[in-house]
Write a protein that holds these residues in place. Sequence first.
Motif, PDB file in Angstrom:
ATOM      1  N   ALA A  82       0.833  -1.209   0.000  1.00  0.00           N
ATOM      2  CA  ALA A  82       0.000   0.000   0.000  1.00  0.00           C
ATOM      3  C   ALA A  82       0.866   1.256   0.000  1.00  0.00           C
ATOM      4  N   ASN A  83       1.988   1.246   0.720  1.00  0.00           N
ATOM      5  CA  ASN A  83       2.888   2.405   0.744  1.00  0.00           C
ATOM      6  C   ASN A  83       3.534   2.642  -0.619  1.00  0.00           C
ATOM      7  N   LYS A  84       3.857   1.563  -1.342  1.00  0.00           N
ATOM      8  CA  LYS A  84       4.408   1.706  -2.701  1.00  0.00           C
ATOM      9  C   LYS A  84       3.384   2.365  -3.621  1.00  0.00           C
ATOM     10  N   ILE A  85       2.144   1.864  -3.545  1.00  0.00           N
ATOM     11  CA  ILE A  85       1.074   2.421  -4.380  1.00  0.00           C
ATOM     12  C   ILE A  85       0.807   3.868  -3.993  1.00  0.00           C
ATOM     13  N   LYS A  86       0.887   4.175  -2.710  1.00  0.00           N
ATOM     14  CA  LYS A  86       0.674   5.546  -2.223  1.00  0.00           C
ATOM     15  C   LYS A  86       1.658   6.507  -2.884  1.00  0.00           C
ATOM     16  N   LYS A  87       2.948   6.135  -2.912  1.00  0.00           N
ATOM     17  CA  LYS A  87       3.956   6.999  -3.536  1.00  0.00           C
ATOM     18  C   LYS A  87       3.635   7.247  -5.000  1.00  0.00           C
ATOM     19  N   GLU A  88       3.203   6.195  -5.706  1.00  0.00           N
ATOM     20  CA  GLU A  88       2.873   6.332  -7.120  1.00  0.00           C
ATOM     21  C   GLU A  88       1.658   7.230  -7.321  1.00  0.00           C
ATOM     22  N   ILE A  89       0.611   6.991  -6.544  1.00  0.00           N
ATOM     23  CA  ILE A  89      -0.631   7.754  -6.703  1.00  0.00           C
ATOM     24  C   ILE A  89      -0.424   9.227  -6.375  1.00  0.00           C
ATOM     25  N   GLU A  90       0.377   9.505  -5.345  1.00  0.00           N
ATOM     26  CA  GLU A  90       0.580  10.902  -4.955  1.00  0.00           C
ATOM     27  C   GLU A  90       1.430  11.671  -5.966  1.00  0.00           C
ATOM     28  N   SER A  91       2.064  10.971  -6.904  1.00  0.00           N
ATOM     29  CA  SER A  91       2.894  11.653  -7.897  1.00  0.00           C
ATOM     30  C   SER A  91       2.130  11.944  -9.195  1.00  0.00           C
ATOM     31  N   ILE A  92       0.895  11.454  -9.310  1.00  0.00           N
ATOM     32  CA  ILE A  92       0.141  11.695 -10.543  1.00  0.00           C
ATOM     33  C   ILE A  92      -0.990  12.699 -10.323  1.00  0.00           C
ATOM     34  N   THR A  93      -1.436  13.293 -11.431  1.00  0.00           N
ATOM     35  CA  THR A  93      -2.602  14.178 -11.425  1.00  0.00           C
ATOM     36  C   THR A  93      -3.537  13.696 -12.519  1.00  0.00           C
ATOM     37  N   ILE A  94      -4.779  13.460 -12.171  1.00  0.00           N
ATOM     38  CA  ILE A  94      -5.767  13.040 -13.165  1.00  0.00           C
ATOM     39  C   ILE A  94      -6.513  14.272 -13.631  1.00  0.00           C
ATOM     40  N   ARG A 128     -15.342   2.731  -3.486  1.00  0.00           N
ATOM     41  CA  ARG A 128     -15.563   2.865  -2.039  1.00  0.00           C
ATOM     42  C   ARG A 128     -14.291   3.264  -1.305  1.00  0.00           C
ATOM     43  N   GLN A 129     -13.119   3.103  -1.949  1.00  0.00           N
ATOM     44  CA  GLN A 129     -11.848   3.494  -1.349  1.00  0.00           C
ATOM     45  C   GLN A 129     -11.581   4.993  -1.540  1.00  0.00           C
ATOM     46  N   LEU A 130     -12.348   5.642  -2.410  1.00  0.00           N
ATOM     47  CA  LEU A 130     -12.159   7.066  -2.699  1.00  0.00           C
ATOM     48  C   LEU A 130     -13.039   7.891  -1.768  1.00  0.00           C
ATOM     49  N   LYS A 131     -12.440   8.834  -1.071  1.00  0.00           N
ATOM     50  CA  LYS A 131     -13.165   9.672  -0.110  1.00  0.00           C
ATOM     51  C   LYS A 131     -13.152  11.121  -0.594  1.00  0.00           C
ATOM     52  N   ILE A 132     -14.324  11.601  -0.998  1.00  0.00           N
ATOM     53  CA  ILE A 132     -14.447  12.986  -1.468  1.00  0.00           C
ATOM     54  C   ILE A 132     -15.199  13.773  -0.401  1.00  0.00           C
ATOM     55  N   PHE A 141      -7.604  22.543  -9.140  1.00  0.00           N
ATOM     56  CA  PHE A 141      -7.082  21.338  -8.500  1.00  0.00           C
ATOM     57  C   PHE A 141      -7.903  20.976  -7.263  1.00  0.00           C
ATOM     58  N   HIS A 142      -8.083  19.682  -7.085  1.00  0.00           N
ATOM     59  CA  HIS A 142      -8.788  19.150  -5.917  1.00  0.00           C
ATOM     60  C   HIS A 142      -8.002  17.952  -5.399  1.00  0.00           C
ATOM     61  N   ASN A 143      -7.967  17.782  -4.097  1.00  0.00           N
ATOM     62  CA  ASN A 143      -7.324  16.613  -3.486  1.00  0.00           C
ATOM     63  C   ASN A 143      -8.399  15.710  -2.903  1.00  0.00           C
ATOM     64  N   ILE A 144      -8.297  14.428  -3.220  1.00  0.00           N
ATOM     65  CA  ILE A 144      -9.205  13.464  -2.613  1.00  0.00           C
ATOM     66  C   ILE A 144      -8.376  12.389  -1.932  1.00  0.00           C
ATOM     67  N   LYS A 145      -8.956  11.771  -0.932  1.00  0.00           N
ATOM     68  CA  LYS A 145      -8.246  10.731  -0.188  1.00  0.00           C
ATOM     69  C   LYS A 145      -8.565   9.365  -0.781  1.00  0.00           C
ATOM     70  N   VAL A 146      -7.524   8.522  -0.838  1.00  0.00           N
ATOM     71  CA  VAL A 146      -7.676   7.158  -1.318  1.00  0.00           C
ATOM     72  C   VAL A 146      -7.240   6.236  -0.183  1.00  0.00           C
ATOM     73  N   ILE A 158      -6.688  15.796  -8.442  1.00  0.00           N
ATOM     74  CA  ILE A 158      -7.626  15.837  -9.553  1.00  0.00           C
ATOM     75  C   ILE A 158      -7.643  17.261 -10.088  1.00  0.00           C
ATOM     76  N   GLN A 159      -7.537  17.396 -11.408  1.00  0.00           N
ATOM     77  CA  GLN A 159      -7.598  18.722 -12.016  1.00  0.00           C
ATOM     78  C   GLN A 159      -8.783  18.755 -12.971  1.00  0.00           C
ATOM     79  N   LEU A 160      -9.652  19.740 -12.751  1.00  0.00           N
ATOM     80  CA  LEU A 160     -10.784  19.953 -13.665  1.00  0.00           C
ATOM     81  C   LEU A 160     -10.408  21.093 -14.601  1.00  0.00           C
ATOM     82  N   ILE A 161     -10.402  20.782 -15.892  1.00  0.00           N
ATOM     83  CA  ILE A 161     -10.039  21.786 -16.895  1.00  0.00           C
ATOM     84  C   ILE A 161     -11.201  21.993 -17.843  1.00  0.00           C
ATOM     85  N   GLU A 162     -11.282  23.189 -18.405  1.00  0.00           N
ATOM     86  CA  GLU A 162     -12.375  23.525 -19.306  1.00  0.00           C
ATOM     87  C   GLU A 162     -12.146  22.864 -20.657  1.00  0.00           C
ATOM     88  N   LYS A 163     -13.237  22.362 -21.242  1.00  0.00           N
ATOM     89  CA  LYS A 163     -13.159  21.721 -22.575  1.00  0.00           C
ATOM     90  C   LYS A 163     -12.833  22.732 -23.630  1.00  0.00           C
TER      91      LYS A 163
END
Length: 163
Positions: A82-94, A128-132, A141-146, A158-163
């Motif tokens: 889980a700690n390995k996945i945490k490092k990976e997830i925290e380095s990306i932006t969707i 269910r693992q995603l907490k908004i 930009f928005h931060n959500i907990k996993v 998470i980044q919401l951008i205009e179309k």
Amino acid sequence: MTILLFYSIIINEGGIIMKVIFIKDLKKQGKVNDIKEVSDGYAINYLIKNGYAVKYTKTSSNILNETIENAKEQEKKDIENANKIKKEIESITIKFPVKSNNGKVFGSISTKQIEQDLKKLGYNIEKRQLKIDSPLSSLGFHNIKVELHKKVEAELKIQLIEK
């Protein structure tokens, strides 16, 4: 006066009591791996007969200790993973392209949409693992907990951008 017989049966003033190890959860009685003293009739006729418990012996005690050790080792491995996945997830932006009017988004981004994007990136995370905390309904930009594990939580950007 209490006398111990065959490692698991105790005779006292109230009658015969048997020590058992619970192998299934039983509401208001015991949880898995609990060692309890119960009346021998209840133990034999209900708990053991229905598969909720086994008689406490040296062998069953040793098996219980092995099971607990294996569970602890597995827990350690799960936390490391889980700690390995945490490092990976925290380095990306969707990024999500959305329709908006003056910075206000029409609708919002759901956990299901985030789950689908994470699956595309190769992460097996359920919604269910995603907490908004609040709806994702504004650009930026928005931060959500996993919740990757009971003891490991990551923050996903998470980044919401205009179309």
